[in-house]
Design a protein around this motif. Structure first.
Motif, PDB file in Angstrom:
ATOM      1  N   VAL A 176      -9.169  14.161 -36.664  1.00 54.54           N
ATOM      2  CA  VAL A 176      -9.239  13.738 -35.261  1.00 54.54           C
ATOM      3  C   VAL A 176     -10.642  13.986 -34.723  1.00 54.54           C
ATOM      4  CG1 VAL A 176      -6.810  14.067 -34.656  1.00 54.54           C
ATOM      5  CG2 VAL A 176      -8.358  16.006 -34.583  1.00 54.54           C
ATOM      6  N   CYS A 177     -10.982  13.230 -33.673  1.00 54.10           N
ATOM      7  CA  CYS A 177     -12.272  13.399 -33.019  1.00 54.10           C
ATOM      8  C   CYS A 177     -12.045  13.215 -31.519  1.00 54.10           C
ATOM      9  CB  CYS A 177     -13.273  12.384 -33.563  1.00 54.10           C
ATOM     10  SG  CYS A 177     -12.934  10.691 -33.041  1.00 54.10           S
TER      11      CYS A 177
ATOM     12  N   CYS B 173     -10.213   9.659 -30.803  1.00 62.18           N
ATOM     13  CA  CYS B 173      -8.810   9.372 -31.096  1.00 62.18           C
ATOM     14  C   CYS B 173      -7.886  10.436 -30.539  1.00 62.18           C
ATOM     15  CB  CYS B 173      -8.590   9.136 -32.586  1.00 62.18           C
ATOM     16  SG  CYS B 173      -9.059  10.485 -33.656  1.00 62.18           S
TER      17      CYS B 173
ATOM     18  N   CYS C 196     -12.937   8.354 -37.809  1.00 62.06           N
ATOM     19  CA  CYS C 196     -12.071   9.253 -38.583  1.00 62.06           C
ATOM     20  C   CYS C 196     -11.381   8.489 -39.712  1.00 62.06           C
ATOM     21  CB  CYS C 196     -10.978   9.843 -37.690  1.00 62.06           C
ATOM     22  SG  CYS C 196     -11.595  10.909 -36.402  1.00 62.06           S
TER      23      CYS C 196
ATOM     24  N   CYS D 247     -12.452   4.612 -33.965  1.00 59.50           N
ATOM     25  CA  CYS D 247     -13.402   5.707 -34.210  1.00 59.50           C
ATOM     26  C   CYS D 247     -13.642   5.796 -35.716  1.00 59.50           C
ATOM     27  CB  CYS D 247     -12.844   7.033 -33.678  1.00 59.50           C
ATOM     28  SG  CYS D 247     -11.381   7.598 -34.581  1.00 59.50           S
TER      29      CYS D 247
ATOM     30  N   LYS E 173     -10.290   4.716 -38.828  1.00 55.13           N
ATOM     31  CA  LYS E 173      -9.339   4.347 -37.783  1.00 55.13           C
ATOM     32  C   LYS E 173      -9.842   3.135 -36.994  1.00 55.13           C
ATOM     33  CE  LYS E 173      -7.295   8.956 -37.255  1.00 55.13           C
ATOM     34  NZ  LYS E 173      -7.008  10.074 -36.315  1.00 55.13           N
TER      35      LYS E 173
END
Ligand SMILES: [Zn+2]
Length: 475
Positions: free
Chosen positions: A37-38, A41, A25, A23, A20
């Motif tokens: 997701v993290c 994000c 991901c 980040c 992304k």
């Protein structure tokens, strides 16, 4: 048309980075809901974005592909709005200093100006249909890198809009920026549309149709919105500036919200990301890394390979097919026969089966081997088609298929010459008629030859040997 239509487009294209934009991901399409997701994000407090440099390079490539000026300085801003698919409640985008501006794309005779291209992050996705009265949020798409391409209002019809989206999608695919799969949402289009009396120079009040995800929808939405606005003006009523949703099933537009102005978003400079600075050397390196673009490929096919313009255009318009063609001729450079086999036989089979080049059971080298067999006269044109059918249905190697099915022709001229001598000796009457000026017995003698030699003989060689034997003075 009573009124002139004025159209500008905003095209959102997801860029083909692995991760992304802010980040680590994965940015890949799909995945089980909310597994990609993290904390960054999904917008948890205290996290900081880190810019993906791959996204910057791809945005520059998009700018080069669309004839833009690339800016050595660009920067990010926060666009504030509250919506359930945007967990941070702001989107990081480029507002005051976009990375690319002032491009131009030709569609036929017309040049459409590109106002700007900027980098931003995608939002998540809301799913409304699974439960009654409940909407679900999937944040996998949050933070996937996007470029937004904004055109000037230079388009005057639905057809021009369609042609422009096709051309931009093709260039982005060639540049490796975006796969432009509209059905997966990796390329989406907002249409700004207004109408005015012909000859009028002032723009009418525009509406914006959001998130169209097929060429067909773009055309239908524009045609519907033209009629709706024209009916309003005919009735002496004003068009209201608003954002519309196009309903695919009904083919109609309906208001989503009144159109926001820029100040509604409370843009301000993003404090957590330093500006993007591109040196001349950075730009030169990206420029050197630009793949061949459609116009250059078209020139190579017509000028260097001598393909007819229509064939070359058909190949170039489908990047996967065109890449396949290039891979075949890299092995066996018979430019025209390869093009013709791909555009006629292979394309027909792909269309009938509803499949794509990516799903083929054979490699470009196999098609090259098939064309070589045909071009060297080892198999007939019909056998070539049969072998292609086998390759298409089951895969395999053309040489082995030809061998196993008895497609290899007997190119032994001595055997054919011997057969010709025998046939002539056995048919003195026909020979005398031919030598007396009757051409039509040639067909009869050809038939005798083919019968004697069987279907593995090369008809061209038979024809040639027979003609030579008949022309030879009698012993
Ligand atoms: Zn993440």
């Amino acid at each position: 048309m009573k009124y002139e239509t004025v159209i500008g487009l905003e095209i959102h294209a997801e860029m083909l980075t692995h991760s992304k934009v802010f980040c680590g991901c994965t940015a890949e399409f799909g995945g089980e809901e909310n597994t990609r997701v993290c904390p960054r994000c999904s917008g948890l407090p205290g996290t900081l974005p880190v810019l993906n440099q791959g996204a910057v390079r791809l945005a520059v490539k998009a700018g080069l592909a669309l004839g833009c000026e690339i800016h050595p300085y660009s920067a990010f801003d926060r666009k504030n709005y509250f919506y359930p698919d945007l967990p941070k409640a702001y989107q990081i985008t480029q507002f005051a200093h976009p990375i690319c501006t002032d491009g131009a794309v030709d569609i036929g005779e017309k040049t459409v100006r590109i106002n700007r291209i900027h980098i931003e992050e995608d939002a998540g996705k809301l799913v409304h249909d699974d439960y009654e009265n409940v909407s679900l949020a999937d944040y996998n798409r949050c933070g996937v890198p996007l470029i937004e391409i904004v055109t000037e209002p230079d388009l005057r019809s639905a057809e021009e809009a369609r042609a422009l989206v096709e051309e931009i999608a093709l260039r982005l695919k060639y540049a490796g920026v975006c796969d432009a799969r509209m059905e997966q949402g990796s390329l989406r289009c907002d249409v700004n549309i207004s109408i005015r009396q012909p000859g009028e120079t002032k723009f009418g009040t525009r509406t914006e149709i959001k998130n169209l995800n097929s060429l067909k929808s773009i055309v239908r939405a524009i045609e519907y919105e033209y009629t709706r606005q024209a009916d309003l003006l005919d009735a002496g009523r004003p068009v209201i500036q608003q954002t519309l949703h196009f309903n695919e099933n009904h083919g109609t537009t309906k208001p989503l919200r009144s159109k926001e102005e820029a100040h509604d978003y409370r843009y301000f400079p993003e404090p957590d990301i330093p500006p993007i600075l591109l040196s001349d050397a950075d730009l030169a390196a990206i420029r050197d890394d630009m793949p061949e673009m459609p116009a250059d490929r078209l020139r190579r096919y017509t000028a260097d390979y001598g393909l007819p313009e229509a064939d070359a255009r058909q190949l170039v318009a489908d990047k996967a097919l065109s890449d396949f063609y290039d891979a075949v001729i890299a092995v066996y450079p018979a430019y025209k026969p390869v093009a013709s086999l791909i555009l006629v036989e292979l394309l027909r089979r792909l269309n009938d089966a509803g499949s794509t080049v990516g799903e083929l059971r054979f490699a470009p080298a196999d098609l090259a081997a098939l064309v070589r067999l045909s071009e060297t006269g080892e198999i007939s044109k019909n056998a070539a088609k049969e072998i292609l059918r086998t390759l298409f249905e089951a895969g395999g190697h053309p040489d082995e298929i030809a061998e196993a099915n008895g497609y290899l022709m007997n190119n032994d001229t001595a055997a054919v010459e011997a057969a010709a001598a025998e046939i002539l000796a056995a048919n003195p009457k026909a020979v005398a008629e031919y030598r007396g000026g009757s051409q039509k017995v040639f067909g009869f003698l050809m038939g005798q030859m083919c019968k004697k030699l069987g279907k593995s003989a090369n008809p061209q060689i038979i024809r040639q040997c027979l003609a030579e034997a008949l022309e030879r003075p009698e012993a």
